[in-house]
Design a protein around this motif. Sequence first.
Motif, PDB file in Angstrom:
ATOM      1  N   LYS A  53       0.855  -1.187   0.000  1.00  0.00           N
ATOM      2  CA  LYS A  53       0.000   0.000   0.000  1.00  0.00           C
ATOM      3  C   LYS A  53       0.888   1.232   0.000  1.00  0.00           C
ATOM      4  CE  LYS A  53      -4.027  -1.988   2.162  1.00  0.00           C
ATOM      5  NZ  LYS A  53      -5.057  -1.894   3.164  1.00  0.00           N
ATOM      6  N   MET A  54       0.760   2.047  -1.053  1.00  0.00           N
ATOM      7  CA  MET A  54       1.479   3.305  -1.135  1.00  0.00           C
ATOM      8  C   MET A  54       0.500   4.393  -0.732  1.00  0.00           C
ATOM      9  SD  MET A  54       3.848   2.677  -4.473  1.00  0.00           S
ATOM     10  CE  MET A  54       3.011   1.353  -5.313  1.00  0.00           C
ATOM     11  N   GLU A  55       0.607   4.786   0.528  1.00  0.00           N
ATOM     12  CA  GLU A  55      -0.377   5.667   1.152  1.00  0.00           C
ATOM     13  C   GLU A  55      -0.574   6.971   0.387  1.00  0.00           C
ATOM     14  OE1 GLU A  55      -2.012   4.753   4.009  1.00  0.00           O
ATOM     15  OE2 GLU A  55      -0.915   2.889   4.252  1.00  0.00           O
ATOM     16  N   LYS A  56       0.513   7.697   0.172  1.00  0.00           N
ATOM     17  CA  LYS A  56       0.441   9.025  -0.442  1.00  0.00           C
ATOM     18  C   LYS A  56      -0.170   8.972  -1.839  1.00  0.00           C
ATOM     19  CE  LYS A  56       4.203  11.184  -1.886  1.00  0.00           C
ATOM     20  NZ  LYS A  56       5.526  11.800  -1.874  1.00  0.00           N
ATOM     21  N   GLN A  57       0.151   7.912  -2.571  1.00  0.00           N
ATOM     22  CA  GLN A  57      -0.332   7.787  -3.944  1.00  0.00           C
ATOM     23  C   GLN A  57      -1.724   7.172  -4.019  1.00  0.00           C
ATOM     24  OE1 GLN A  57       2.650   6.568  -2.894  1.00  0.00           O
ATOM     25  NE2 GLN A  57       4.185   7.728  -3.990  1.00  0.00           N
ATOM     26  N   GLY A  58      -2.208   6.616  -2.913  1.00  0.00           N
ATOM     27  CA  GLY A  58      -3.521   5.983  -2.924  1.00  0.00           C
ATOM     28  C   GLY A  58      -3.558   4.733  -3.784  1.00  0.00           C
ATOM     29  N   MET A  59      -2.441   4.004  -3.851  1.00  0.00           N
ATOM     30  CA  MET A  59      -2.348   2.813  -4.696  1.00  0.00           C
ATOM     31  C   MET A  59      -2.056   1.582  -3.853  1.00  0.00           C
ATOM     32  SD  MET A  59       0.270   1.957  -7.839  1.00  0.00           S
ATOM     33  CE  MET A  59      -0.544   2.874  -9.121  1.00  0.00           C
ATOM     34  N   THR A  60      -2.724   0.481  -4.197  1.00  0.00           N
ATOM     35  CA  THR A  60      -2.440  -0.807  -3.579  1.00  0.00           C
ATOM     36  C   THR A  60      -2.036  -1.773  -4.679  1.00  0.00           C
ATOM     37  OG1 THR A  60      -4.072  -0.416  -1.837  1.00  0.00           O
ATOM     38  CG2 THR A  60      -3.378  -2.697  -2.183  1.00  0.00           C
ATOM     39  N   VAL A  61      -0.874  -2.407  -4.515  1.00  0.00           N
ATOM     40  CA  VAL A  61      -0.366  -3.377  -5.489  1.00  0.00           C
ATOM     41  C   VAL A  61      -0.423  -4.755  -4.847  1.00  0.00           C
ATOM     42  CG1 VAL A  61       1.622  -4.085  -6.884  1.00  0.00           C
ATOM     43  CG2 VAL A  61       1.178  -1.646  -6.504  1.00  0.00           C
ATOM     44  N   GLN A  62      -0.973  -5.723  -5.590  1.00  0.00           N
ATOM     45  CA  GLN A  62      -1.006  -7.099  -5.116  1.00  0.00           C
ATOM     46  C   GLN A  62      -0.306  -7.987  -6.134  1.00  0.00           C
ATOM     47  OE1 GLN A  62      -5.317  -7.079  -4.721  1.00  0.00           O
ATOM     48  NE2 GLN A  62      -5.084  -7.382  -2.516  1.00  0.00           N
ATOM     49  N   ALA A  63       0.502  -8.930  -5.637  1.00  0.00           N
ATOM     50  CA  ALA A  63       1.258  -9.822  -6.520  1.00  0.00           C
ATOM     51  C   ALA A  63       1.439 -11.177  -5.861  1.00  0.00           C
ATOM     52  CB  ALA A  63       2.613  -9.215  -6.859  1.00  0.00           C
ATOM     53  N   GLU A  64       1.632 -12.190  -6.715  1.00  0.00           N
ATOM     54  CA  GLU A  64       1.836 -13.551  -6.222  1.00  0.00           C
ATOM     55  C   GLU A  64       3.189 -13.700  -5.539  1.00  0.00           C
ATOM     56  OE1 GLU A  64       1.287 -16.228  -9.504  1.00  0.00           O
ATOM     57  OE2 GLU A  64      -0.626 -15.327 -10.026  1.00  0.00           O
ATOM     58  N   LYS A  65       4.242 -13.175  -6.207  1.00  0.00           N
ATOM     59  CA  LYS A  65       5.587 -13.320  -5.651  1.00  0.00           C
ATOM     60  C   LYS A  65       6.450 -12.148  -6.091  1.00  0.00           C
ATOM     61  CE  LYS A  65       6.780 -16.347  -9.444  1.00  0.00           C
ATOM     62  NZ  LYS A  65       7.204 -17.627  -9.919  1.00  0.00           N
ATOM     63  N   GLY A  66       7.534 -11.944  -5.355  1.00  0.00           N
ATOM     64  CA  GLY A  66       8.413 -10.839  -5.694  1.00  0.00           C
ATOM     65  C   GLY A  66       9.713 -10.900  -4.937  1.00  0.00           C
ATOM     66  N   LEU A  67      10.603 -10.002  -5.303  1.00  0.00           N
ATOM     67  CA  LEU A  67      11.916  -9.902  -4.663  1.00  0.00           C
ATOM     68  C   LEU A  67      12.067  -8.485  -4.141  1.00  0.00           C
ATOM     69  CD1 LEU A  67      14.539 -11.525  -4.145  1.00  0.00           C
ATOM     70  CD2 LEU A  67      15.440 -10.501  -6.234  1.00  0.00           C
ATOM     71  N   TYR A  68      12.269  -8.357  -2.834  1.00  0.00           N
ATOM     72  CA  TYR A  68      12.419  -7.049  -2.200  1.00  0.00           C
ATOM     73  C   TYR A  68      13.900  -6.799  -1.936  1.00  0.00           C
ATOM     74  CZ  TYR A  68      12.047  -3.320   1.261  1.00  0.00           C
ATOM     75  OH  TYR A  68      12.180  -2.144   1.944  1.00  0.00           O
ATOM     76  N   ASP A  69      14.409  -5.681  -2.428  1.00  0.00           N
ATOM     77  CA  ASP A  69      15.799  -5.290  -2.219  1.00  0.00           C
ATOM     78  C   ASP A  69      15.839  -4.369  -1.002  1.00  0.00           C
ATOM     79  OD1 ASP A  69      18.258  -3.737  -2.329  1.00  0.00           O
ATOM     80  OD2 ASP A  69      18.537  -4.546  -4.346  1.00  0.00           O
TER      81      ASP A  69
END
Length: 145
Positions: A53-69
């Motif tokens: 959830k990107m609060e300021k932008q009002g966007m929620t991204v959902q994904a099955e899998k990912g890599l966080y740096d």
Amino acid sequence: MGRLNVQIAGDSFFEGLKIINKKNGTTEWVLTAKRADLSKDGKEALLSGIEMKMEKQGMTVQAEKGLYDMETKHVSVDGIITAHTEKYIITTSEALIDSGGGTLETTGEVKIDGKKFNLTGKGMKADNNEQKVRILNDVKATFNR
């Protein structure tokens, strides 16, 4: 983008991970994952069941899998990805999210469903701070009344 192959540390993993990123005391984004496996060097986490959830932008991204740096705070996501705002829903299969910059980029197929329009194409750059989305190739638009 598909570089989600990472050397995992071992048999241990986090179940239910939540990362809160703040700037000047204000929450910029919150990333939750059902599971996280840390890389051997601890600089990356292989995530599954992601919601960001990107609060300021009002966007929620959902994904099955990912890599966080951990260092850049970028997330490379794979599988079916949806990004929701009040005005539209973006669906694609791979993306790089710059959480600090509020951008989402992909080279894959993209579908955007808005209240009064539908767009499809290949490749996208979305800047949520400027409320701009650019479809890069093979754009098809349908406007609804």
